[in-house]
Design an enzyme around this catalytic site. Structure first.
Site, short mmCIF file in Angstrom:
data_model
loop_
_atom_site.label_atom_id
_atom_site.label_comp_id
_atom_site.label_asym_id
_atom_site.label_seq_id
_atom_site.Cartn_x
_atom_site.Cartn_y
_atom_site.Cartn_z
N CYS A 133 16.26 -33.67 -10.82
CA CYS A 133 14.97 -33.64 -10.39
C CYS A 133 14.06 -34.04 -11.34
O CYS A 133 14.15 -34.03 -12.45
CB CYS A 133 14.61 -32.16 -10.04
SG CYS A 133 15.82 -31.42 -8.53
N GLU A 146 5.76 -29.10 -3.22
CA GLU A 146 6.02 -30.53 -3.46
C GLU A 146 6.37 -31.34 -2.01
O GLU A 146 6.93 -30.74 -1.30
CB GLU A 146 7.50 -30.62 -4.46
CG GLU A 146 7.20 -30.08 -5.68
CD GLU A 146 8.67 -30.31 -6.82
OE1 GLU A 146 8.31 -30.18 -7.73
OE2 GLU A 146 9.47 -30.34 -6.20
#
Length: 184
Positions: free
Chosen positions: A66, A113
């Site tokens: 990530c 996010e």
């Protein structure tokens, strides 16, 4: 934590500014991110156990990789950069789906996010960066889902979110139907 600049976005994923990584995660500001699922020929996903010293979610199991694109950096380029940095993997990626989540994490951190989720094939031996990763494991989609159901606190919020909200896509894309790389 290196306080690199992240891209702040609105709910339509339009860039509205930048801020430091620490500030973004402490204030829970909406920002652009990416997640990567790397799968082997059997459709097993490469999981990483985050280094316990990470600024949040240390010691928890997550998807392969990530990160965040930098201002002016294309998201796919950032994903490939981070894959090389964390796992020593330099392979192509295909866009899978978008995801959006918000969560309160440990150590006073908050995720908020807009995520580009990519998929790629495992073609070589990963070389994990020990500063980032404590352990690696290959596991089937079904096995991961079962483990998340039994012991969710061992997994990052975002991996649980993907499995709760995008399981059909993960199953299909990890199963070897990854298309040619797309630009996003």
């Amino acid at each position: 934590m290196i306080d690199e600049e992240l891209i702040l976005v609105d709910e339509g994923n339009r860039a509205v500014g930048t801020a430091g990584k620490d500030t973004v995660h402490r204030a829970g500001l909406l920002h652009r991110a990416f997640s990567i699922f790397i799968a082997d020929k059997k459709g097993r996903i490469l999981l990483q156990q985050r280094n316990p010293r990470k600024y949040h979610s240390g010691g928890l199991w997550a998807n392969s990789c990530c990160g965040h694109p930098r201002p002016g950096e294309r998201t796919i380029s950032a994903a490939r950069r981070r894959l090389r940095e964390e796992l020593g993997i330099d392979d192509s990626l295909a866009f899978g789906f978008f995801s959006r989540y918000r969560a309160d994490l440990d150590r006073g951190m908050h995720e908020n996010e807009f995520v580009y989720v990519y998929f790629g094939a495992l073609r070589g031996e990963p070389m994990p960066d020990p500063v980032e990763i404590a352990d690696l494991e290959l596991a089937s989609v079904t096995g991961i889902a079962r483990r998340i159901g039994r012991d969710p606190d061992r997994f990052t919020y975002w991996l649980r979110h993907y499995f709760e909200n995008h399981l059909p896509e993960i199953t299909r894309l990890a199963g070897g139907t990854v298309r040619a790389p797309q630009r996003r």
